[in-house]
Each structure stands twice: as structure tokens, then as C-alpha cells.
Scaffold this active site. Sequence first.
Site, PDB file in Angstrom:
ATOM      1  N   HIS A 118      -4.724  -5.541  -1.550  1.00  0.00           N
ATOM      2  CA  HIS A 118      -5.317  -5.327  -0.230  1.00  0.00           C
ATOM      3  C   HIS A 118      -6.259  -6.490   0.095  1.00  0.00           C
ATOM      4  O   HIS A 118      -7.476  -6.326   0.247  1.00  0.00           O
ATOM      5  CB  HIS A 118      -6.071  -3.996  -0.196  1.00  0.00           C
ATOM      6  CG  HIS A 118      -5.188  -2.801  -0.123  1.00  0.00           C
ATOM      7  ND1 HIS A 118      -4.371  -2.414  -1.164  1.00  0.00           N
ATOM      8  CD2 HIS A 118      -4.987  -1.888   0.871  1.00  0.00           C
ATOM      9  CE1 HIS A 118      -3.718  -1.312  -0.819  1.00  0.00           C
ATOM     10  NE2 HIS A 118      -4.065  -0.981   0.416  1.00  0.00           N
ATOM     11  N   GLU A 147      -1.705  -2.811  -7.962  1.00  0.00           N
ATOM     12  CA  GLU A 147      -2.936  -3.169  -7.242  1.00  0.00           C
ATOM     13  C   GLU A 147      -3.544  -1.901  -6.664  1.00  0.00           C
ATOM     14  O   GLU A 147      -2.871  -0.878  -6.557  1.00  0.00           O
ATOM     15  CB  GLU A 147      -2.650  -4.199  -6.144  1.00  0.00           C
ATOM     16  CG  GLU A 147      -1.664  -3.745  -5.063  1.00  0.00           C
ATOM     17  CD  GLU A 147      -2.272  -2.891  -3.976  1.00  0.00           C
ATOM     18  OE1 GLU A 147      -3.492  -3.015  -3.711  1.00  0.00           O
ATOM     19  OE2 GLU A 147      -1.548  -2.066  -3.379  1.00  0.00           O
ATOM     20  N   SER A 151       0.843  -1.187   0.000  1.00  0.00           N
ATOM     21  CA  SER A 151       0.000   0.000   0.000  1.00  0.00           C
ATOM     22  C   SER A 151       0.889   1.252   0.000  1.00  0.00           C
ATOM     23  O   SER A 151       1.726   1.406  -0.891  1.00  0.00           O
ATOM     24  CB  SER A 151      -0.950  -0.023   1.204  1.00  0.00           C
ATOM     25  OG  SER A 151      -1.950   0.968   1.079  1.00  0.00           O
TER      26      SER A 151
END
Length: 358
Positions: A328, A258, A152
Site C-alpha cells: 500500500h 504485504e 489489497s
Amino acid sequence: MSSQTNFSRRRFGGLLAATLGAAGTPAWAAAQGKGKRMQQQHALIKPARLREGDLVAIIAPGGFTDEDAIAKAQRNIESLGLRASLGANIRAVHGNYAGTVQQRLDDLHAAFRDPEVKAVWAIRGGSGCISLLALLDYALIRANPKVLIGYSDITALHLAIGRQTGLVTFHGPVASSTFSEYTVTQLRNVLMTPQDSYTIPMALENHRRAQTQPNFAIRTVHGGQATGRLTGGNLCMVSALAGTPYAADFREHILFLEEINEVPYRIDRMLCQLDLSVGFNKAAALMLGIFEHCEAAEGDTALSLDATVDQHLQPLRVPAVSGYSFGHIRHQFTLPMGILATLDADRQTLTLLEPAVC
């Protein structure tokens, strides 16, 4: 007349040279330029593998955390047979951040400086890592290579440290993630029991989930095989760094991306930014993970997630896939940044071609 003629000839020569340069660079010059780029890149540095009993520093370089997450992170690390220590400022709060920029820098630098610490594990992502990049002591990190794990917002650290030091870092679960058996197996295989060649299996749990949630389905948009070094991470962070000294230079690399909680038009904009900045066709391949909660609201006229992504993947001439087991999500594999790998878009596999740790 003579001076004017000479001036005109010089000007014409300059214009001709500029025109030829714009039309295309000769092959020998392109090769020379590529060689210079390769020389400017730092040599790859692999950290030492993790062994039972090693000390892991838990830090919060981005968003703030809480006591429950800290306790969970300690349990996770101890479940791997490792020992955990906490950054001095891990409980600090400064707005949405885990302390001031200086506090977060201090914990990261202290972890790399401590000879007993073998790994630096981010407790969460959140936001704020980008604020550290211009102030990081890259010489310290290069001189004390160790495992750095997270995903992230931690993407910013991975890309910057990779570009500035050559250190292999690891896009994997944060320390407070909810570990699954699959996640732990992939962590161990990459960080603790490395192999000369390792084909990462996709998570069966994600395959089952795809029956009701299409974004978990593996799709091959362009088939074929491609070999290149791994780079990428969270789409928002990768696109935010475009045009900076810390950007992902994904030419001839396998670019993996992502995202979470972004509507399709924002995903389209971020993908456009990356394509305009470098060019997706210059990558060896594109590998998209799970884009969680990224569909438009019901009744919205926006394109679907797949339709949005396919606008960028379908025109490519390189292998392109989506739905691989990272992002995630609970069941995710660990990606070593900078390591040589082969993406087989037909067999839907990713094979690491070298160990990521020494």
C-alpha cells in the site's frame, strides 16, 4: 476362534498400514501424488499484452468509490495511452460495498465478456471481493483471458481466478492510485513491453524513505536464491482464504505478502494461520513487501513489526526477505501471479523468468 483370529489379523494389518502411512509416504507415492496435483492444476494462460489505444474497463468489485476517484482513474489510464470505460454499476453503493454482490459480479462478467475490452482494472480495494468468489463464472474468464490489475482486497480475485482458471493476473496499483514514474515504468515493462527475463529494481524513493521509516528498509533474513512461481498478495486476504478452494497453494512458490493498518499481534496471528495451513518451509521463498502503519502504538508492550515478522522468518530454511517495493505504497512494482521468477535474497532482486503477457 478361527473367525476371531482372522478378524484380529485384518485389524492388525489395517493398523499397521495406517501407522506406516503416518510415519512417512514412500518416495514413489509422494512423486505420484505430486504428479496428480500438477495434473489437477489448470495450465497457465497468459493474456494479450496491452497496446496503445486498447480499451480498459474500470470496475469496483470491492469497496464503493466516488467521482474524484473515477476521474483520477480515467486520467491514469489515459496517461498510459489507453482508453477507459466505466462499469455500469461503478457508482453503486451498498453499505461499504460498490453495490450488491450481483451488481459487482455483473460489471466484472461484462468486462470479461466484452471483446473490445483488453484489461479489467479495479478502481480500488476496500472489502467485499471475497463475496464474489463462489459466484464467479470461471469458464467465461478462462474463455476470455485478459489483464486483471489491482491489489489489497483484489487479492481474493487474483487467487481464486488463478486457482480456478490458470489465468495470469497482476498484483499492481489500483486504477485510482497516485502513480509515480517508478510505478508507471514497472507497469509498462510487465504489461506493455514484456521481456524474456526482467530483473525488477527496487524503488530508490523507498530506499530514501527507509532512513526515517524502518519499515521501508530492505532486510535479508535468510540469504540465497530460490526459483518458483509467484503467488500471494495482501496478508489479510491470503490468510482469510486458507482452507477454501481459492486458497494460495504456495508449496514450491515464491510467496509474497504485504499489509496495512494491522497491529503486530494480528500480523502474527495471520502468519501463524498460513504457516499452520500449508507451512512456510514448503514455499520456495518468502518475500514481504512494505507493511505500512503496522507498528504498535507508542508505549505499547507489543513486539515491534520486525520482531513479529522475524518470529516466522528466522526459523525458515528458505530465502526470506522483507521491505521489497510493493504494498500500500506509491512506489510499487507490478507482480504477475503465476509467473516463474527467481528471488536473489543476497542481491535483493526479483527476476521474472518469462513474459507475463503474450
